[in-house]
Design a protein around this motif. Sequence first.
Motif, mmCIF file in Angstrom:
data_model
loop_
_atom_site.group_PDB
_atom_site.id
_atom_site.type_symbol
_atom_site.label_atom_id
_atom_site.label_comp_id
_atom_site.label_asym_id
_atom_site.label_seq_id
_atom_site.Cartn_x
_atom_site.Cartn_y
_atom_site.Cartn_z
ATOM 1 N N ASP A 138 101.302 -20.326 -105.964
ATOM 2 C CA ASP A 138 101.271 -20.853 -104.610
ATOM 3 C C ASP A 138 100.518 -19.866 -103.725
ATOM 4 O OD1 ASP A 138 101.797 -22.353 -102.358
ATOM 5 O OD2 ASP A 138 103.896 -21.724 -102.174
ATOM 6 N N TRP A 139 99.441 -20.329 -103.116
ATOM 7 C CA TRP A 139 98.568 -19.445 -102.321
ATOM 8 C C TRP A 139 98.592 -19.925 -100.876
ATOM 9 C CZ3 TRP A 139 95.794 -15.331 -104.508
ATOM 10 C CH2 TRP A 139 94.891 -14.689 -103.647
ATOM 11 N N ILE A 140 99.037 -19.059 -99.974
ATOM 12 C CA ILE A 140 99.257 -19.459 -98.583
ATOM 13 C C ILE A 140 98.458 -18.550 -97.644
ATOM 14 C CG2 ILE A 140 100.976 -19.793 -96.762
ATOM 15 C CD1 ILE A 140 103.079 -20.146 -98.962
ATOM 16 N N TRP A 141 97.673 -19.185 -96.770
ATOM 17 C CA TRP A 141 96.960 -18.472 -95.711
ATOM 18 C C TRP A 141 97.717 -18.696 -94.398
ATOM 19 C CZ3 TRP A 141 92.443 -16.117 -97.507
ATOM 20 C CH2 TRP A 141 91.852 -16.657 -98.647
ATOM 21 N N LEU A 142 98.124 -17.629 -93.717
ATOM 22 C CA LEU A 142 98.644 -17.763 -92.368
ATOM 23 C C LEU A 142 97.503 -17.615 -91.372
ATOM 24 C CD1 LEU A 142 101.466 -17.503 -93.667
ATOM 25 C CD2 LEU A 142 102.142 -16.165 -91.673
ATOM 26 N N GLU A 143 97.567 -18.389 -90.324
ATOM 27 C CA GLU A 143 96.539 -18.306 -89.290
ATOM 28 C C GLU A 143 96.718 -17.034 -88.465
ATOM 29 O OE1 GLU A 143 97.305 -21.876 -87.142
ATOM 30 O OE2 GLU A 143 95.936 -23.075 -88.366
ATOM 31 N N GLY A 144 95.601 -16.331 -88.249
ATOM 32 C CA GLY A 144 95.599 -15.170 -87.373
ATOM 33 C C GLY A 144 94.668 -15.402 -86.199
ATOM 34 N N ARG B 129 96.776 -23.328 -99.108
ATOM 35 C CA ARG B 129 97.095 -24.110 -97.919
ATOM 36 C C ARG B 129 97.225 -23.185 -96.721
ATOM 37 N NH1 ARG B 129 103.104 -24.251 -97.839
ATOM 38 N NH2 ARG B 129 103.852 -23.174 -99.711
ATOM 39 N N VAL B 130 97.040 -23.755 -95.549
ATOM 40 C CA VAL B 130 97.062 -22.985 -94.305
ATOM 41 C C VAL B 130 98.294 -23.370 -93.494
ATOM 42 C CG1 VAL B 130 95.849 -22.508 -92.146
ATOM 43 C CG2 VAL B 130 94.543 -22.861 -94.256
ATOM 44 N N VAL B 131 99.025 -22.356 -93.003
ATOM 45 C CA VAL B 131 100.195 -22.594 -92.159
ATOM 46 C C VAL B 131 100.161 -21.616 -90.984
ATOM 47 C CG1 VAL B 131 101.580 -23.422 -94.111
ATOM 48 C CG2 VAL B 131 101.682 -20.998 -93.446
ATOM 49 N N THR B 132 100.966 -21.900 -89.982
ATOM 50 C CA THR B 132 101.092 -20.984 -88.842
ATOM 51 C C THR B 132 102.163 -19.940 -89.111
ATOM 52 O OG1 THR B 132 100.429 -22.746 -87.337
ATOM 53 C CG2 THR B 132 101.507 -20.837 -86.361
ATOM 54 N N THR B 133 103.305 -20.375 -89.612
ATOM 55 C CA THR B 133 104.386 -19.489 -90.044
ATOM 56 C C THR B 133 104.999 -20.092 -91.303
ATOM 57 O OG1 THR B 133 106.114 -20.622 -88.782
ATOM 58 C CG2 THR B 133 104.916 -18.846 -87.658
ATOM 59 N N THR B 134 105.770 -19.306 -92.014
ATOM 60 C CA THR B 134 106.504 -19.833 -93.163
ATOM 61 C C THR B 134 107.744 -18.987 -93.392
ATOM 62 O OG1 THR B 134 106.269 -20.607 -95.459
ATOM 63 C CG2 THR B 134 105.319 -18.466 -94.942
ATOM 64 N N ASP B 135 108.792 -19.602 -93.917
ATOM 65 C CA ASP B 135 110.039 -18.899 -94.200
ATOM 66 C C ASP B 135 110.132 -18.573 -95.684
ATOM 67 O OD1 ASP B 135 110.824 -19.088 -91.532
ATOM 68 O OD2 ASP B 135 111.847 -21.003 -91.841
ATOM 69 N N LEU B 136 110.784 -17.452 -95.967
ATOM 70 C CA LEU B 136 110.979 -17.005 -97.342
ATOM 71 C C LEU B 136 112.384 -16.395 -97.411
ATOM 72 C CD1 LEU B 136 109.391 -16.649 -100.057
ATOM 73 C CD2 LEU B 136 108.881 -14.324 -99.279
ATOM 74 N N GLY B 137 113.350 -17.175 -97.855
ATOM 75 C CA GLY B 137 114.727 -16.707 -97.818
ATOM 76 C C GLY B 137 115.123 -16.390 -96.383
ATOM 77 N N ALA B 138 115.589 -15.166 -96.159
ATOM 78 C CA ALA B 138 115.993 -14.740 -94.812
ATOM 79 C C ALA B 138 114.812 -14.248 -93.976
ATOM 80 C CB ALA B 138 117.041 -13.637 -94.918
ATOM 81 N N LEU B 139 113.611 -14.285 -94.553
ATOM 82 C CA LEU B 139 112.430 -13.741 -93.876
ATOM 83 C C LEU B 139 111.624 -14.851 -93.208
ATOM 84 C CD1 LEU B 139 111.240 -11.299 -96.690
ATOM 85 C CD2 LEU B 139 112.808 -10.825 -94.794
ATOM 86 N N ARG B 140 111.018 -14.510 -92.084
ATOM 87 C CA ARG B 140 110.095 -15.414 -91.409
ATOM 88 C C ARG B 140 108.751 -14.709 -91.304
ATOM 89 N NH1 ARG B 140 109.988 -20.100 -89.288
ATOM 90 N NH2 ARG B 140 108.708 -20.697 -87.504
ATOM 91 N N LEU B 141 107.740 -15.300 -91.929
ATOM 92 C CA LEU B 141 106.422 -14.679 -91.997
ATOM 93 C C LEU B 141 105.534 -15.240 -90.900
ATOM 94 C CD1 LEU B 141 105.869 -14.870 -95.882
ATOM 95 C CD2 LEU B 141 107.343 -13.338 -94.552
ATOM 96 N N ILE B 142 104.917 -14.343 -90.150
ATOM 97 C CA ILE B 142 104.087 -14.741 -89.011
ATOM 98 C C ILE B 142 103.019 -13.669 -88.817
ATOM 99 C CG2 ILE B 142 105.561 -13.573 -87.289
ATOM 100 C CD1 ILE B 142 105.058 -16.033 -85.451
ATOM 101 N N ALA C 146 105.507 -9.325 -89.973
ATOM 102 C CA ALA C 146 104.305 -9.593 -89.184
ATOM 103 C C ALA C 146 103.254 -8.521 -89.450
ATOM 104 C CB ALA C 146 104.650 -9.641 -87.697
ATOM 105 N N GLY C 147 102.024 -8.835 -89.065
ATOM 106 C CA GLY C 147 100.912 -7.895 -89.176
ATOM 107 C C GLY C 147 100.290 -7.685 -87.806
ATOM 108 N N HIS C 148 98.974 -7.887 -87.722
ATOM 109 C CA HIS C 148 98.217 -7.951 -86.464
ATOM 110 C C HIS C 148 97.959 -6.595 -85.817
ATOM 111 C CE1 HIS C 148 96.627 -9.576 -82.751
ATOM 112 N NE2 HIS C 148 97.600 -9.042 -82.049
ATOM 113 N N LEU C 149 98.946 -5.695 -85.826
ATOM 114 C CA LEU C 149 98.845 -4.465 -85.041
ATOM 115 C C LEU C 149 98.203 -3.302 -85.794
ATOM 116 C CD1 LEU C 149 102.315 -4.575 -83.246
ATOM 117 C CD2 LEU C 149 100.076 -5.157 -82.284
ATOM 118 N N HIS C 150 98.045 -3.401 -87.110
ATOM 119 C CA HIS C 150 97.430 -2.338 -87.916
ATOM 120 C C HIS C 150 98.082 -0.970 -87.661
ATOM 121 C CE1 HIS C 150 93.297 -4.642 -88.218
ATOM 122 N NE2 HIS C 150 94.305 -5.473 -88.074
#
Length: 243
Positions: free
Chosen positions: A120-126, A143-156, A169-173
Amino acid sequence: MNAALRETLSPFRHPCGGLKVRIAGEACLLRCSGALWVVEHRTLIASDLHLEKGSAFAVRGQMLPPYDSPATLAKLESEIEALGPARVVLLGDSFHDAKAVNRLSTDDRDRLVRLAVGRDWIWLEGNHDLVALAGALDALPGRVVTTTDLGALRLIHEPQPGEQPGEIAGHLHPAARVAAYGRGVRRPCFVTDGQRLVMPAFGAFTGGLDVRDVAVAGLFREPPMVAALGRDRVHALAWDSLR
């Protein structure tokens, strides 16, 4: 180049078990590459690849070595070979700009397709690749999503204000400056308080924001743990040890 010399020069020759932590109760491994391995979900997460950043600068007349995409994909390929993930999540800003997908070489595009086979290959929008991903799925797997959940985690992609238990989360480097070998060394890093996690940039041509900047530090009520990327291990650092 013979096999022995290639092994000597390979930046991936040292295996990295990483640093074991729990984020919102989920067992995770912070990898030397800057990727996150979510153990029970067999999921590999990498953020801010910024593919084709070098070519984006070249278009504007600022010449950089055009090797960032192959180097970044080689690192991703190494992680996939080591871990055999069922799922790969790229946490946004996978491409540097709207036209980056079109500038990918055929070899790099084919490599992405091969890496995605059987998982399963998922691209989150940045913020950098909203437009790039919108029209890219005819050329790219997944597939492309805005956010996705993984167990207790929320990926954004971008950290959200306030308390966000389970947020990855990422974004801030984020990057940390520490003393090593008699001088200051600046290294990409993970930042976590066990409830949320900010990931380092995975790409070869990515800068870093000091973890003490309010954009990073302000996400945490208490001083977080900083996990700086080393060559063959991830170093857990106390907040008050940072330069």
